[in-house]
Design a protein around this motif. Structure first.
Motif, PDB file in Angstrom:
ATOM      1  N   LEU A 205       0.874  -1.094   0.053  1.00  8.03           N
ATOM      2  CA  LEU A 205      -0.062   0.016   0.013  1.00  8.03           C
ATOM      3  C   LEU A 205       0.732   1.425  -0.024  1.00  8.03           C
ATOM      4  N   LEU A 206       0.670   2.185  -0.671  1.00  5.17           N
ATOM      5  CA  LEU A 206       1.160   3.362  -0.922  1.00  5.17           C
ATOM      6  C   LEU A 206       0.392   4.558  -0.509  1.00  5.17           C
ATOM      7  N   PHE A 207       0.751   5.255   0.546  1.00  6.15           N
ATOM      8  CA  PHE A 207       0.129   6.322   1.236  1.00  6.15           C
ATOM      9  C   PHE A 207       0.808   7.685   0.817  1.00  6.15           C
ATOM     10  N   ASP A 208      -0.165   8.575   0.207  1.00  2.71           N
ATOM     11  CA  ASP A 208       0.199   9.929  -0.303  1.00  2.71           C
ATOM     12  C   ASP A 208      -0.748  10.988   0.069  1.00  2.71           C
ATOM     13  N   ASP A 209      -0.188  12.039   0.975  1.00  3.36           N
ATOM     14  CA  ASP A 209      -0.966  13.003   1.438  1.00  3.36           C
ATOM     15  C   ASP A 209      -0.625  14.406   0.564  1.00  3.36           C
ATOM     16  N   GLY A 210       0.085  14.292  -0.661  1.00  2.00           N
ATOM     17  CA  GLY A 210       0.223  15.287  -1.535  1.00  2.00           C
ATOM     18  C   GLY A 210       1.743  15.817  -1.231  1.00  2.00           C
ATOM     19  N   LYS A 211       2.396  15.631   0.214  1.00  2.00           N
ATOM     20  CA  LYS A 211       3.528  16.038   0.368  1.00  2.00           C
ATOM     21  C   LYS A 211       4.452  15.032   0.611  1.00  2.00           C
ATOM     22  N   ASP A 212       4.267  13.758   1.405  1.00  5.14           N
ATOM     23  CA  ASP A 212       5.089  12.666   1.747  1.00  5.14           C
ATOM     24  C   ASP A 212       4.314  11.519   1.279  1.00  5.14           C
ATOM     25  N   GLN A 213       5.104  10.763   0.923  1.00  5.67           N
ATOM     26  CA  GLN A 213       4.504   9.190   0.298  1.00  5.67           C
ATOM     27  C   GLN A 213       5.200   8.123   1.341  1.00  5.67           C
ATOM     28  N   ILE A 214       4.513   7.212   1.759  1.00 10.58           N
ATOM     29  CA  ILE A 214       4.966   6.125   2.434  1.00 10.58           C
ATOM     30  C   ILE A 214       4.443   4.669   1.914  1.00 10.58           C
ATOM     31  N   PHE A 215       5.397   3.748   1.783  1.00 12.81           N
ATOM     32  CA  PHE A 215       4.896   2.382   1.409  1.00 12.81           C
ATOM     33  C   PHE A 215       4.747   1.543   2.589  1.00 12.81           C
ATOM     34  N   PHE A 216       3.965   0.706   2.702  1.00 14.87           N
ATOM     35  CA  PHE A 216       3.600  -0.282   3.689  1.00 14.87           C
ATOM     36  C   PHE A 216       3.972  -1.507   2.935  1.00 14.87           C
ATOM     37  N   ASP A 217       5.193  -2.367   3.000  1.00 13.36           N
ATOM     38  CA  ASP A 217       5.503  -3.534   2.232  1.00 13.36           C
ATOM     39  C   ASP A 217       5.759  -3.079   0.901  1.00 13.36           C
ATOM     40  N   ALA A 218       6.633  -3.832   0.113  1.00 11.17           N
ATOM     41  CA  ALA A 218       6.908  -3.486  -1.492  1.00 11.17           C
ATOM     42  C   ALA A 218       7.121  -4.647  -2.110  1.00 11.17           C
ATOM     43  N   HIS A 219       6.382  -4.887  -2.923  1.00  6.59           N
ATOM     44  CA  HIS A 219       6.199  -6.083  -3.779  1.00  6.59           C
ATOM     45  C   HIS A 219       5.683  -5.886  -5.226  1.00  6.59           C
ATOM     46  N   PHE A 220       6.298  -5.878  -6.275  1.00  4.91           N
ATOM     47  CA  PHE A 220       5.986  -5.621  -7.595  1.00  4.91           C
ATOM     48  C   PHE A 220       6.086  -6.953  -8.413  1.00  4.91           C
ATOM     49  N   THR A 221       7.327  -7.209  -8.040  1.00  4.61           N
ATOM     50  CA  THR A 221       7.824  -8.416  -9.161  1.00  4.61           C
ATOM     51  C   THR A 221       7.146  -9.830  -9.326  1.00  4.61           C
ATOM     52  N   ARG A 222       6.636 -10.229  -8.179  1.00  3.12           N
ATOM     53  CA  ARG A 222       5.593 -11.322  -8.281  1.00  3.12           C
ATOM     54  C   ARG A 222       6.174 -12.503  -9.233  1.00  3.12           C
ATOM     55  N   PRO A 223       7.104 -13.326  -8.827  1.00  2.00           N
ATOM     56  CA  PRO A 223       7.531 -14.267  -9.654  1.00  2.00           C
ATOM     57  C   PRO A 223       6.433 -15.546  -9.422  1.00  2.00           C
ATOM     58  N   SER A 224       6.700 -16.365 -10.752  1.00  2.00           N
ATOM     59  CA  SER A 224       5.672 -17.344 -10.498  1.00  2.00           C
ATOM     60  C   SER A 224       5.659 -18.594  -9.679  1.00  2.00           C
TER      61      SER A 224
ATOM     62  N   HIS B  69       8.829 -13.010   0.646  1.00  3.71           N
ATOM     63  CA  HIS B  69       9.186 -12.430  -0.595  1.00  3.71           C
ATOM     64  C   HIS B  69       8.093 -11.450  -1.062  1.00  3.71           C
ATOM     65  N   ASP B  70       6.742 -11.797  -0.608  1.00  4.46           N
ATOM     66  CA  ASP B  70       5.892 -11.119  -1.429  1.00  4.46           C
ATOM     67  C   ASP B  70       5.300  -9.610  -0.449  1.00  4.46           C
ATOM     68  N   HIS B  71       6.203  -9.504   0.634  1.00  2.06           N
ATOM     69  CA  HIS B  71       5.901  -8.358   1.236  1.00  2.06           C
ATOM     70  C   HIS B  71       7.369  -7.386   1.116  1.00  2.06           C
ATOM     71  N   VAL B  72       8.673  -8.067   0.743  1.00  2.00           N
ATOM     72  CA  VAL B  72       9.721  -7.289   0.958  1.00  2.00           C
ATOM     73  C   VAL B  72      10.660  -7.487  -0.102  1.00  2.00           C
ATOM     74  N   MET B  73      10.361  -8.207  -1.199  1.00  2.00           N
ATOM     75  CA  MET B  73      11.183  -8.431  -2.259  1.00  2.00           C
ATOM     76  C   MET B  73      11.923  -7.344  -2.902  1.00  2.00           C
ATOM     77  N   ASP B  74      11.003  -6.270  -3.342  1.00  2.00           N
ATOM     78  CA  ASP B  74      11.329  -5.279  -4.016  1.00  2.00           C
ATOM     79  C   ASP B  74      11.852  -4.068  -3.159  1.00  2.00           C
ATOM     80  N   ALA B  75      11.618  -4.134  -1.684  1.00  2.00           N
ATOM     81  CA  ALA B  75      12.028  -2.916  -0.975  1.00  2.00           C
ATOM     82  C   ALA B  75      13.367  -2.348  -1.110  1.00  2.00           C
TER      83      ALA B  75
END
Length: 281
Positions: free
Chosen positions: A12-31, A70-76
């Motif tokens: 999840l990416l939180f954005d208040d217009g000034k600062d952005q914060i990720f909670f976990d970071a996983h986009f790659t999603r291997p098979s 891996h599905d929470h931290v792999m791309d952090a």
């Protein structure tokens, strides 16, 4: 206004217009085949760059890691280095970050009860329990004790301890509870407007397990809106059609039905957020 963008699983990416914060970071999603075969995999940097550009992730201050599967931290590590952000997490998260060449000065190891103020965000760390182990996920509680360098097999991402996050921003209060489990009484006193609720495993829960889970999460937070997370198939590419969990793992329709039924019976709003979409809360 606080915009929240969901990228599947519990990212999840939180954005208040000034600062952005990720909670976990996983986009790659291997098979799933890569996972089961123990293939050596690495972050899909091209995909990460595309998502960073498309969603204008240009003010990222921090990435908070709920646990180190891996599905929470792999791309952090890549995202932190790419965006100049700090990583907050357990000792296991620290070792993932170091393995990804994140400078130690940009790694913060947290403990239960720690509270961080970043811009207008206040983020409190709450000890949690991961969902019950499965045949392919039997390392619950096992730490990552050495720097984890990519490429590596996905099963080297041990769980390393789990955490919830309580986010306050102005008059908004949000609880992120990533896993289908609970510690009795742990969420006492943490009222939230919105609850992002990890539901992977809810479909197979007994009536008593389901009732207690909702009592220790939704009822304790008294949330006005519940948004399920960890319902999508994180072995399916994020840039392809989003799939639900395979039925032999979980039945997303049953998960949604059980959650919606609880919300209907308790006069709570219910929203299914599709990956790569944003909502204002």
């Amino acid at each position: 206004m606080l915009k929240v963008t969901f990228f599947g699983t519990t990212t999840l990416l939180f954005d208040d217009g000034k600062d952005q914060i990720f909670f976990d970071a996983h986009f790659t999603r291997p098979s799933i085949k890569q996972y089961l075969r123990g293939e050596l995999v690495r972050t899909n940097t091209e995909l990460c760059d595309q998502i960073i550009k498309r969603h204008k992730i240009d003010r990222l201050r921090a990435i908070f890691i709920s646990h180190t599967h891996h599905d929470h931290v792999m791309d952090a590590p890549y995202i932190a280095n790419r965006c100049g952000a700090r990583i907050y997490g357990s000792e296991s998260a620290k070792n993932v970050a170091i393995g990804g060449k994140v400078k130690k000065s940009r790694i913060e190891v947290f403990e239960e009860g720690d509270c961080f103020t970043l811009g207008d965000y206040k983020i409190k760390v709450i000890k949690a329990l991961h969902s019950k182990p499965t045949i392919i996920n039997d390392n619950i509680g096992q730490p990552i004790t050495e720097p984890l360098v990519q490429p590596t097999a996905l099963w080297n991402y041990f769980e390393g301890g789990s955490y919830d996050f309580y986010i306050e921003h102005g008059n908004k209060k949000i609880m992120l509870h990533p896993s289908f489990n609970y510690i009795e009484g742990k969420l006492d006193g943490f009222e939230a407007d919105v609850l992002f609720l990890g539901v992977a495993g809810l479909a197979k829960a007994s009536v008593d397990e389901e009732k207690t889970f909702f009592a220790e999460t939704a009822e304790k937070t008294n949330a006005h809106l519940i948004i399920p997370v960890h319902w999508d198939n994180f072995f399916s590419p994020l840039n392809h059609t989003i799939e639900e969990m395979p039925e032999y793992v979980d039945k997303s329709n049953d998960v949604f039905f059980k959650t919606a039924r609880y919300c209907s019976e308790h006069d709570v709003n219910f929203l299914i957020q599709y990956p790569c979409t944003s909502i204002d809360i």
